[in-house]
Design an enzyme around this catalytic site. Structure first.
Site, PDB file in Angstrom:
ATOM      1  N   SER A 103     -10.573  29.816  -1.982  1.00 20.13           N
ATOM      2  CA  SER A 103     -10.954  29.653  -0.583  1.00 20.13           C
ATOM      3  C   SER A 103     -10.558  28.257  -0.143  1.00 20.13           C
ATOM      4  O   SER A 103     -10.731  27.292  -0.903  1.00 20.13           O
ATOM      5  CB  SER A 103     -12.460  29.860  -0.403  1.00 20.13           C
ATOM      6  OG  SER A 103     -12.825  29.745   0.965  1.00 20.13           O
ATOM      7  N   HIS A 107      -8.454  20.586   7.578  1.00 18.84           N
ATOM      8  CA  HIS A 107      -8.737  19.936   8.854  1.00 18.84           C
ATOM      9  C   HIS A 107      -7.715  18.807   9.061  1.00 18.84           C
ATOM     10  O   HIS A 107      -7.875  17.708   8.526  1.00 18.84           O
ATOM     11  CB  HIS A 107     -10.148  19.342   8.866  1.00 18.84           C
ATOM     12  CG  HIS A 107     -11.244  20.352   8.800  1.00 18.84           C
ATOM     13  ND1 HIS A 107     -11.559  21.180   9.854  1.00 18.84           N
ATOM     14  CD2 HIS A 107     -12.100  20.677   7.794  1.00 18.84           C
ATOM     15  CE1 HIS A 107     -12.572  21.966   9.517  1.00 18.84           C
ATOM     16  NE2 HIS A 107     -12.914  21.688   8.268  1.00 18.84           N
ATOM     17  N   HIS A 117      -7.799  28.280   7.740  1.00 17.82           N
ATOM     18  CA  HIS A 117      -8.691  28.773   6.682  1.00 17.82           C
ATOM     19  C   HIS A 117      -8.034  29.959   6.006  1.00 17.82           C
ATOM     20  O   HIS A 117      -7.355  30.775   6.657  1.00 17.82           O
ATOM     21  CB  HIS A 117     -10.027  29.194   7.296  1.00 17.82           C
ATOM     22  CG  HIS A 117     -10.831  30.123   6.424  1.00 17.82           C
ATOM     23  ND1 HIS A 117     -10.886  31.490   6.649  1.00 17.82           N
ATOM     24  CD2 HIS A 117     -11.583  29.895   5.316  1.00 17.82           C
ATOM     25  CE1 HIS A 117     -11.658  32.050   5.722  1.00 17.82           C
ATOM     26  NE2 HIS A 117     -12.079  31.115   4.909  1.00 17.82           N
ATOM     27  N   ARG A 121     -10.095  37.033  -2.731  1.00 13.93           N
ATOM     28  CA  ARG A 121     -11.152  37.144  -3.731  1.00 13.93           C
ATOM     29  C   ARG A 121     -11.221  38.554  -4.309  1.00 13.93           C
ATOM     30  O   ARG A 121     -10.785  39.530  -3.692  1.00 13.93           O
ATOM     31  CB  ARG A 121     -12.499  36.770  -3.114  1.00 13.93           C
ATOM     32  CG  ARG A 121     -12.881  37.671  -1.943  1.00 13.93           C
ATOM     33  CD  ARG A 121     -14.094  37.159  -1.190  1.00 13.93           C
ATOM     34  NE  ARG A 121     -14.449  38.037  -0.070  1.00 13.93           N
ATOM     35  CZ  ARG A 121     -13.926  37.930   1.146  1.00 13.93           C
ATOM     36  NH1 ARG A 121     -13.041  36.999   1.415  1.00 13.93           N
ATOM     37  NH2 ARG A 121     -14.289  38.778   2.100  1.00 13.93           N
ATOM     38  N   HIS A 156       0.854  35.284  13.763  1.00 15.48           N
ATOM     39  CA  HIS A 156       0.587  36.723  13.712  1.00 15.48           C
ATOM     40  C   HIS A 156       1.805  37.517  13.256  1.00 15.48           C
ATOM     41  O   HIS A 156       1.648  38.613  12.705  1.00 15.48           O
ATOM     42  CB  HIS A 156       0.060  37.209  15.062  1.00 15.48           C
ATOM     43  CG  HIS A 156      -1.410  36.970  15.223  1.00 15.48           C
ATOM     44  ND1 HIS A 156      -2.364  37.876  14.811  1.00 15.48           N
ATOM     45  CD2 HIS A 156      -2.085  35.891  15.696  1.00 15.48           C
ATOM     46  CE1 HIS A 156      -3.566  37.388  15.058  1.00 15.48           C
ATOM     47  NE2 HIS A 156      -3.430  36.186  15.586  1.00 15.48           N
ATOM     48  N   HIS A 186     -23.501  33.589  19.753  1.00 16.62           N
ATOM     49  CA  HIS A 186     -24.344  32.748  20.607  1.00 16.62           C
ATOM     50  C   HIS A 186     -23.522  31.945  21.609  1.00 16.62           C
ATOM     51  O   HIS A 186     -24.073  31.408  22.568  1.00 16.62           O
ATOM     52  CB  HIS A 186     -25.207  31.821  19.754  1.00 16.62           C
ATOM     53  CG  HIS A 186     -24.455  30.780  18.994  1.00 16.62           C
ATOM     54  ND1 HIS A 186     -23.699  31.083  17.879  1.00 16.62           N
ATOM     55  CD2 HIS A 186     -24.325  29.440  19.189  1.00 16.62           C
ATOM     56  CE1 HIS A 186     -23.155  29.971  17.413  1.00 16.62           C
ATOM     57  NE2 HIS A 186     -23.514  28.967  18.190  1.00 16.62           N
ATOM     58  N   GLY A 274     -24.705  29.174  -5.875  1.00 16.95           N
ATOM     59  CA  GLY A 274     -23.389  28.590  -6.081  1.00 16.95           C
ATOM     60  C   GLY A 274     -23.437  27.082  -5.989  1.00 16.95           C
ATOM     61  O   GLY A 274     -24.474  26.465  -5.702  1.00 16.95           O
ATOM     62  N   ARG A 275     -22.299  26.482  -6.228  1.00 20.68           N
ATOM     63  CA  ARG A 275     -22.200  25.027  -6.220  1.00 20.68           C
ATOM     64  C   ARG A 275     -22.145  24.545  -4.766  1.00 20.68           C
ATOM     65  O   ARG A 275     -21.164  24.754  -4.065  1.00 20.68           O
ATOM     66  CB  ARG A 275     -20.945  24.601  -6.980  1.00 20.68           C
ATOM     67  CG  ARG A 275     -20.786  23.114  -7.184  1.00 20.68           C
ATOM     68  CD  ARG A 275     -19.627  22.854  -8.132  1.00 20.68           C
ATOM     69  NE  ARG A 275     -19.482  21.442  -8.430  1.00 20.68           N
ATOM     70  CZ  ARG A 275     -18.629  20.617  -7.835  1.00 20.68           C
ATOM     71  NH1 ARG A 275     -17.823  21.086  -6.884  1.00 20.68           N
ATOM     72  NH2 ARG A 275     -18.544  19.351  -8.188  1.00 20.68           N
TER      73      ARG A 275
END
EC number: 1.3.3.3
Length: 325
Positions: A103, A107, A117, A121, A156, A186, A274-275
């Site tokens: 993952s 930035h 991003h 997995r 795309h 939101h 997880g870490r």
């Protein structure tokens, strides 16, 4: 036949190739210059009491091109599945599992280079005298601050082309899934311009056997670099103003909101003990919020939310733009 060991080997190689490519971008420099920033490589082990396993976290911070990047590999064992897993899949109750993947979040410093991003997995749950339950997931998505139509079309197009060998309906299905998943309810807006997102890919959902599902993982993992590197090359030397930098930090606030409120990977990682450092490495080094910020109509800042952060048929828009010259 493909094994978990084959998947692990691919993921470790993918992590290294992505780190090498990002390091090259930093050392080549951009409008702010270049540094000799390297990835900090942090190998870690998970306590046996929590199931065991471990991973390799690669983090670059403070670059002139890449302000922060985290490229994370993990392969963990889970003795007791968290609610985020069993709520969606009740058949997993009572099974032990392993999860492995890469993952990453990048930035960039220049507001004209989008945040990106990617994630690929494999999840496998096993129980004595029962067939294992497995699925693949992942995808990649783009979060621009000052988007350029050509970049959106390129992004795309890579998504579309890597999906084509697996079926005509794969790109539209996973593109829509991405638009729906990376949505801040939101705020009533998308996180970015999307890309691909998929989960629970296996024989039952797609008719793909393990080998085909793994081949798709490889296509997606390799496709990320094909998608992002040309955008870096085109945009990292674009001049920007302090006001544009401020707007980038403001929009990064939306990224933080999404990751902490909605992202299933973040919730799964925290609930499965997880870490924490690896889970939250996706957060930007600097961000900001402004009370009741309203972009001025007709500005690039207004166009971001008025047009770009709405689901679009980017391939059709690219063809239309090409026809108009």
């Amino acid at each position: 036949m493909t094994t978990v060991a084959n998947v692990r080997a691919f993921l470790l190689d993918l992590q290294q190739r992505i780190c090498n490519a990002l390091t090259a971008q930093e050392q080549q420099g951009g409008i702010d210059g270049a540094t000799n920033s390297q990835f900090l490589v942090d190998d870690w082990q998970r306590p046996i009491a929590q199931g065991g396993g471990g991973g390799r976290s690669c983090v670059m911070q403070g670059g002139q091109v890449i302000e922060k990047a985290g490229v994370m590999f993990s392969h963990i064992n889970i003795n007791q599945l968290p609610p985020t897993a069993t709520a969606r899949h009740s058949e997993l109750a009572g099974r032990q599992a392993q999860a492995l993947g890469v993952s990453l979040v990048v930035h960039p410093k220049n507001p004209h280079v989008p945040t990106s991003h990617a994630n690929v997995r494999l999840f496998m749950a096993e129980k004595d005298h029962a067939e294992p339950i497995w699925w693949f997931g992942g995808g990649f998505d783009l979060t621009p601050f000052y988007p350029v139509l050509a970049d959106c079309v390129h992004w795309h197009t890579v998504c579309h082309d890597l999906c084509q060998p697996f079926g005509e309906d794969v790109y539209p299905q996973f593109k829509q899934w991405c638009d729906e998943y990376f949505y801040l309810a939101h705020r009533d807006e998308q996180r970015g311009i999307g890309g691909l997102f998929y989960d629970d890919v296996n024989t039952q959902s797609m008719g793909w056997d393990f080998d085909t599902s793994f081949a798709f993982m490889q296509a997606v993992g390799n496709g990320y670099l094909d998608a992002i590197l040309p955008i870096f090359e085109q945009r990292k030397n674009t001049p920007y103003t302090p006001a544009q930098r401020d707007f980038q930090l403001y929009r990064r606030g939306r990224y933080v909101e999404y990751n902490l409120v909605y992202d299933r990977g973040t919730l799964f990682g925290l609930q499965s003990h997880g870490r924490t450092e690896s889970i939250l490495v996706s957060l930007p080094p600097l961000t900001g919020w402004q009370y009741r910020y309203e972009p001025v109509a007709g500005t690039p800042e207004f166009a971001l939310t008025d047009f770009y952060l709405k689901p679009q048929d980017w391939l059709a828009l690219g063809k239309q733009h090409a026809l108009l010259g």
